[in-house]
Design a protein around this motif. Structure first.
Motif, PDB file in Angstrom:
ATOM      1  N   TYR A 170       0.854  -1.180   0.000  1.00 58.56           N
ATOM      2  CA  TYR A 170       0.000   0.000   0.000  1.00 58.56           C
ATOM      3  C   TYR A 170       0.893   1.234   0.000  1.00 58.56           C
ATOM      4  O   TYR A 170       2.025   1.191   0.459  1.00 58.56           O
ATOM      5  CB  TYR A 170      -0.885   0.054   1.255  1.00 58.56           C
ATOM      6  CG  TYR A 170      -2.024  -0.926   1.240  1.00 58.56           C
ATOM      7  CD1 TYR A 170      -3.221  -0.613   0.603  1.00 58.56           C
ATOM      8  CD2 TYR A 170      -1.907  -2.146   1.879  1.00 58.56           C
ATOM      9  CE1 TYR A 170      -4.278  -1.508   0.610  1.00 58.56           C
ATOM     10  CE2 TYR A 170      -2.954  -3.048   1.885  1.00 58.56           C
ATOM     11  CZ  TYR A 170      -4.136  -2.719   1.250  1.00 58.56           C
ATOM     12  OH  TYR A 170      -5.182  -3.611   1.257  1.00 58.56           O
ATOM     13  N   CYS A 200      -3.937   3.447   2.361  1.00 59.78           N
ATOM     14  CA  CYS A 200      -4.278   2.565   3.472  1.00 59.78           C
ATOM     15  C   CYS A 200      -4.288   3.398   4.748  1.00 59.78           C
ATOM     16  O   CYS A 200      -3.236   3.782   5.246  1.00 59.78           O
ATOM     17  CB  CYS A 200      -3.277   1.419   3.586  1.00 59.78           C
ATOM     18  SG  CYS A 200      -3.739   0.132   4.759  1.00 59.78           S
ATOM     19  N   CYS A 213      -7.586   0.430   7.574  1.00 60.04           N
ATOM     20  CA  CYS A 213      -7.030  -0.518   6.602  1.00 60.04           C
ATOM     21  C   CYS A 213      -5.829  -1.251   7.188  1.00 60.04           C
ATOM     22  O   CYS A 213      -5.712  -2.467   7.072  1.00 60.04           O
ATOM     23  CB  CYS A 213      -6.630   0.237   5.337  1.00 60.04           C
ATOM     24  SG  CYS A 213      -5.548  -0.648   4.213  1.00 60.04           S
TER      25      CYS A 213
END
Length: 119
Positions: free
Chosen positions: A101, A109, A113
């Protein structure tokens, strides 16, 4: 007193070529040989003042690990580093799955997340 304070790697740190020798009389960095150590994070020994709820049992560790489906999570925003860590990550990805990410692959993110990915 002149304190050398830096949290960046030497490559990203400010260059001090024009500072006289012995200008700084104390260092404060992430390095373990600094006068004052300010790490990004660290492991701490369990001692008498560690709270009970901060200690995982072996069973809890095994339960967490058994739920893992991914080996590596990389959160990265610097796509082209002097250390070439992206080259190592690309090479490693040939052998194992790496979830990435960050800015480099345009996959944001947030904290939610992160927590979901970490499990």
């Amino acid at each position: 007193m002149n304190v050398f304070f830096n949290q960046e790697s030497p490559y990203h740190g400010i260059q001090y070529k024009h500072v006289p020798p012995n200008f700084f009389n104390i260092t404060m960095t992430y390095r373990s040989d600094s006068d004052v150590i300010i790490p990004y994070d660290k492991l701490e020994l369990i001692d008498k003042i560690t709270k009970e709820d901060e200690i995982w049992t072996w069973k809890e560790v095994q339960e967490k690990v058994s739920k893992k489906t991914k080996l590596v999570l990389q959160l990265v925003s610097n796509c082209y580093t002097e250390s070439k860590r992206e080259v190592y990550a690309t090479e490693l990805a040939k052998y194992i799955n790496i979830t990435v990410y960050g800015k480099c692959n345009k996959r944001d993110c947030n904290k939610e997340c992160e927590n979901e990915e970490i499990g």
